[in-house]
Motif scaffolding. Structure first.
Motif, PDB file in Angstrom:
ATOM      1  N   UNK A  14       0.584  -0.488 -12.997  1.00  0.00           N
ATOM      2  CA  UNK A  14      -0.022  -1.712 -13.514  1.00  0.00           C
ATOM      3  C   UNK A  14       0.878  -2.904 -13.195  1.00  0.00           C
ATOM      4  N   UNK A  15       0.261  -3.983 -12.742  1.00  0.00           N
ATOM      5  CA  UNK A  15       0.997  -5.202 -12.438  1.00  0.00           C
ATOM      6  C   UNK A  15       1.189  -5.967 -13.736  1.00  0.00           C
ATOM      7  N   UNK A  16       2.439  -6.214 -14.059  1.00  0.00           N
ATOM      8  CA  UNK A  16       2.782  -6.893 -15.315  1.00  0.00           C
ATOM      9  C   UNK A  16       2.546  -8.396 -15.185  1.00  0.00           C
ATOM     10  N   UNK A  17       2.612  -9.069 -16.282  1.00  0.00           N
ATOM     11  CA  UNK A  17       2.553 -10.533 -16.364  1.00  0.00           C
ATOM     12  C   UNK A  17       1.183 -11.124 -16.046  1.00  0.00           C
ATOM     13  N   UNK A  18       0.133 -10.350 -16.110  1.00  0.00           N
ATOM     14  CA  UNK A  18      -1.208 -10.883 -15.877  1.00  0.00           C
ATOM     15  C   UNK A  18      -1.953 -11.127 -17.189  1.00  0.00           C
ATOM     16  N   UNK A  19      -1.401 -10.666 -18.265  1.00  0.00           N
ATOM     17  CA  UNK A  19      -2.049 -10.843 -19.557  1.00  0.00           C
ATOM     18  C   UNK A  19      -2.917  -9.651 -19.915  1.00  0.00           C
ATOM     19  N   UNK A  20      -3.327  -9.619 -21.162  1.00  0.00           N
ATOM     20  CA  UNK A  20      -4.112  -8.505 -21.692  1.00  0.00           C
ATOM     21  C   UNK A  20      -5.510  -8.401 -21.088  1.00  0.00           C
ATOM     22  N   UNK A  21      -6.063  -9.521 -20.609  1.00  0.00           N
ATOM     23  CA  UNK A  21      -7.438  -9.520 -20.095  1.00  0.00           C
ATOM     24  C   UNK A  21      -7.563  -8.948 -18.689  1.00  0.00           C
ATOM     25  N   UNK A  22      -6.432  -8.706 -18.027  1.00  0.00           N
ATOM     26  CA  UNK A  22      -6.463  -8.230 -16.647  1.00  0.00           C
ATOM     27  C   UNK A  22      -5.729  -6.903 -16.540  1.00  0.00           C
ATOM     28  N   UNK A  23      -6.476  -5.875 -16.178  1.00  0.00           N
ATOM     29  CA  UNK A  23      -5.869  -4.569 -15.937  1.00  0.00           C
ATOM     30  C   UNK A  23      -5.900  -4.356 -14.428  1.00  0.00           C
ATOM     31  N   UNK A  24      -4.810  -4.763 -13.778  1.00  0.00           N
ATOM     32  CA  UNK A  24      -4.718  -4.734 -12.316  1.00  0.00           C
ATOM     33  C   UNK A  24      -3.634  -3.740 -11.923  1.00  0.00           C
ATOM     34  N   UNK A  25      -3.958  -2.897 -10.944  1.00  0.00           N
ATOM     35  CA  UNK A  25      -3.023  -1.881 -10.486  1.00  0.00           C
ATOM     36  C   UNK A  25      -2.721  -2.036  -9.005  1.00  0.00           C
ATOM     37  N   UNK A  26      -1.516  -1.591  -8.643  1.00  0.00           N
ATOM     38  CA  UNK A  26      -1.076  -1.609  -7.255  1.00  0.00           C
ATOM     39  C   UNK A  26      -0.775  -0.178  -6.832  1.00  0.00           C
ATOM     40  N   UNK A  27      -1.368   0.227  -5.693  1.00  0.00           N
ATOM     41  CA  UNK A  27      -1.190   1.583  -5.189  1.00  0.00           C
ATOM     42  C   UNK A  27      -0.483   1.528  -3.845  1.00  0.00           C
ATOM     43  N   UNK A  28       0.496   2.369  -3.682  1.00  0.00           N
ATOM     44  CA  UNK A  28       1.111   2.541  -2.364  1.00  0.00           C
ATOM     45  C   UNK A  28       0.251   3.501  -1.559  1.00  0.00           C
ATOM     46  N   UNK A  29      -0.050   3.097  -0.327  1.00  0.00           N
ATOM     47  CA  UNK A  29      -0.871   3.921   0.559  1.00  0.00           C
ATOM     48  C   UNK A  29      -0.090   4.136   1.846  1.00  0.00           C
ATOM     49  N   UNK A  30       0.019   5.384   2.257  1.00  0.00           N
ATOM     50  CA  UNK A  30       0.749   5.705   3.481  1.00  0.00           C
ATOM     51  C   UNK A  30       0.018   5.142   4.692  1.00  0.00           C
ATOM     52  N   UNK A  31       0.767   4.575   5.612  1.00  0.00           N
ATOM     53  CA  UNK A  31       0.231   4.088   6.882  1.00  0.00           C
ATOM     54  C   UNK A  31       0.474   5.182   7.905  1.00  0.00           C
ATOM     55  N   UNK A  32      -0.574   5.908   8.294  1.00  0.00           N
ATOM     56  CA  UNK A  32      -0.400   7.029   9.217  1.00  0.00           C
ATOM     57  C   UNK A  32      -0.160   6.573  10.650  1.00  0.00           C
ATOM     58  N   UNK A  33      -0.274   5.268  10.917  1.00  0.00           N
ATOM     59  CA  UNK A  33       0.093   4.750  12.224  1.00  0.00           C
ATOM     60  C   UNK A  33       1.621   4.650  12.363  1.00  0.00           C
ATOM     61  N   UNK A  34       2.303   4.618  11.241  1.00  0.00           N
ATOM     62  CA  UNK A  34       3.763   4.564  11.219  1.00  0.00           C
ATOM     63  C   UNK A  34       4.271   5.874  10.640  1.00  0.00           C
ATOM     64  N   UNK A  35       5.499   6.178  10.917  1.00  0.00           N
ATOM     65  CA  UNK A  35       6.084   7.403  10.358  1.00  0.00           C
ATOM     66  C   UNK A  35       7.249   7.035   9.455  1.00  0.00           C
ATOM     67  N   UNK A  36       6.923   6.222   8.443  1.00  0.00           N
ATOM     68  CA  UNK A  36       7.952   5.733   7.542  1.00  0.00           C
ATOM     69  C   UNK A  36       7.636   6.011   6.080  1.00  0.00           C
TER      70      UNK A  36
END
Length: 121
Positions: free
Chosen positions: A50-72
């Motif tokens: 969950x991304x903090x500092x957006x307030x109670x009215x916003x439930x926003x999440x950030x997901x890490x997604x692997x980039x299969x074009x890179x090998x990192x």
């Protein structure tokens, strides 16, 4: 396997669609990389931090997604930002490559949400 008839609806902000299109020119496999994440979210598994500092009215999440074009690994992959609008509605806000930019600001997130809802900040 559990049959889930109450599947969650997913909507796409213009920002998300534009960024996905732009990134797909550089990273050919981005759609295949993002699809399993979206499917997971659509089944009710709200992954990410969950991304903090957006307030109670916003439930926003950030997901890490692997980039299969890179090998990192996921750390150098994409960041998919989405809002849980209700238990049955998700709004995909934006996606970006961690190689191309740093973290997204709370003001940018507010702006994407406001634009999607037809409001200005």
């Amino acid at each position: 396997m559990l049959n889930n008839n109450n599947q969650i609806s997913i909507r796409f902000a213009d920002e998300f669609e534009n960024n996905l299109y732009t990134l797909s020119k550089k990273y050919r496999r981005i759609r295949a990389d993002v699809e399993p994440v979206i499917e997971q979210i659509q089944t009710g598994n709200f992954i990410g931090d969950r991304i903090a500092n957006l307030g109670e009215n916003y439930f926003v999440l950030k997901v890490r997604v692997k980039n299969s074009n890179l090998h990192k690994g996921k750390r150098a992959g994409y960041r998919l930002i989405y809002q849980l609008e209700s238990p049955t509605s998700i709004l995909l806000l934006t996606i970006y490559s961690k190689l191309d930019r740093e973290d997204i600001s709370t003001n940018e997130i507010y702006g994407i949400i406001a634009e999607f809802n037809g409001n200005e900040l």
